[in-house]
Design an enzyme around this catalytic site. Structure first.
Site, short mmCIF file in Angstrom:
data_model
loop_
_atom_site.label_atom_id
_atom_site.label_comp_id
_atom_site.label_asym_id
_atom_site.label_seq_id
_atom_site.Cartn_x
_atom_site.Cartn_y
_atom_site.Cartn_z
N ASP A 91 -29.14 -20.29 -7.37
CA ASP A 91 -28.23 -21.16 -8.11
C ASP A 91 -27.62 -22.24 -7.21
OD1 ASP A 91 -28.64 -19.55 -10.29
OD2 ASP A 91 -26.79 -18.40 -10.06
N TYR A 146 -30.27 -9.63 -1.67
CA TYR A 146 -29.27 -10.68 -1.48
C TYR A 146 -28.11 -10.13 -0.67
CZ TYR A 146 -31.23 -13.84 -5.07
OH TYR A 146 -32.03 -14.70 -5.78
#
Length: 359
Positions: A91, A146
């Site tokens: 993002d 992540y």
């Protein structure tokens, strides 16, 4: 005669791509590139062709691929022509230490050096491997890891802890954070952790393998901690919302029971932590490696030799960006001020009221 046919075909088909394929010196091959980048100032990874106002990481990457001579210019305009696929769509503002893209390129000499020469210093290609012709980095990826780096005052209790940078995380609070993060493990319905997915959408079910918060450390008088999460795949904003909800519980804004509720069908108000601290650490190709990694033709998609370069890049570009931006823009501190606005009880109460009325 064969040459005559070839020449005719080339003349007839003016497509630059076909002409390039005749060039035996540098035939096109399917490869993967290991990428690291600092995502600050970019609108995510994925390119939006025709939308120049929102700059993405792929815009800079494609420009560098064309300028270095790896791909013809028309492949930059139509990325399908080079079978381009990114492993994860990060993002806006999100960084990566181990992003993987697959594509067909001309294997020119000193290819990595030439691509990097045309990239800004905060985007680097750290490795390259040949892969099977049908390889697709998104579909062949079994899992993604992540990390999320945040100042520890995010876990300071709203009623009895200091809320500033002087806050230091104690063992008890860290244990509570880890107990809550561990609840995410397994398969759950994460429809409340993304937008545009209903509670009965099968694709809202996601499998989380690991999630935990490491020991805190101090940088420039501010204490930070890093949360790591490994999952099969993630939806837009899912990780930021998973972390946002745990912060809301630890700070005392929401009850622990909200976690179980959020996986049910009712709509739950889940706050979304800032994008700044999120980093795509690595992507996993375990099935592919088992099948092709030792076939004598292909290398396994592991990057042990590049680990040091990855660590150096993080220290040089990713961590300083997170720390300095947090200091200057106070993204976590400002976001924490919005937590009281969220209503963490309304949906359950609202449901009970509706049930009574319908009865």
């Amino acid at each position: 005669e064969e040459n005559g046919h070839q020449n005719k075909r080339l003349k007839r088909d003016a497509d630059e791509d076909d002409a390039e394929d005749q060039n035996k010196k540098s035939p096109k091959r399917k490869i993967v590139l290991l990428m690291a980048y600092s995502g600050k100032g970019y609108h995510g990874m994925q390119r939006n062709v025709g939308s120049s106002q929102f700059k993405t990481i792929e815009d800079d990457l494609v420009t560098a691929l064309v300028q270095s001579g790896c791909i013809p210019e028309n492949h930059g305009e139509d990325m399908k022509k080079m079978s381009f696929q990114r492993c994860a769509r990060t993002d806006k503002g999100v960084s990566a230490a181990g992003q993987i893209v697959s594509l067909k390129v001309r294997l020119i000499d000193d290819i990595l050096e030439k691509i990097n020469n045309h990239l800004p210093s905060h985007i680097r290609i750290l490795g390259l491997k040949r892969v099977t012709g049908g390889f697709n980095s998104k579909n062949k990826c079994d899992a993604r890891t992540y990390s999320y780096m945040l100042p520890t005052f995010a876990f300071a209790h709203k009623d009895h802890d200091v809320q500033e940078e002087v806050y230091r995380l104690d063992t008890e609070t860290l244990e509570k954070v880890n107990k809550l993060l561990a609840c995410y493990k397994g398969t759950h319905n994460f429809h409340n952790f993304t937008s545009q997915k209903g509670p009965r959408d099968p694709s809202a079910k996601r499998y989380i393998m690991e999630m935990s918060c490491g020991e805190p450390f101090v940088r420039e008088n501010m204490e930070f901690a890093v949360i790591k999460v490994k999952g099969q795949s993630f939806m837009m904003h899912q990780i930021r919302k998973m972390i946002g909800l745990v912060i809301a519980i630890v700070k005392g804004y929401a009850a622990e029971s909200i976690l179980e509720r959020s996986w049910g069908e009712e709509k739950v108000d889940v706050p979304k932590a800032p994008g700044l601290g999120l980093v795509l650490e690595r992507v996993h190709f375990e099935k592919y490696n088992r099948r092709f990694g030792n076939d004598g033709l292909h290398e396994p998609l592991e990057w042990t030799e590049e680990e040091e370069k990855i660590a150096v890049f993080k220290e040089q570009y990713i961590y300083p960006t997170i720390i300095n931006t947090e200091r200057e823009e106070k993204s976590m501190a400002n976001w924490l001020n919005t937590l009281p606005i969220h209503d963490f009880n309304s949906s359950a109460v609202g449901m009970q009221a509706n049930n009574k009325n319908s009865k």
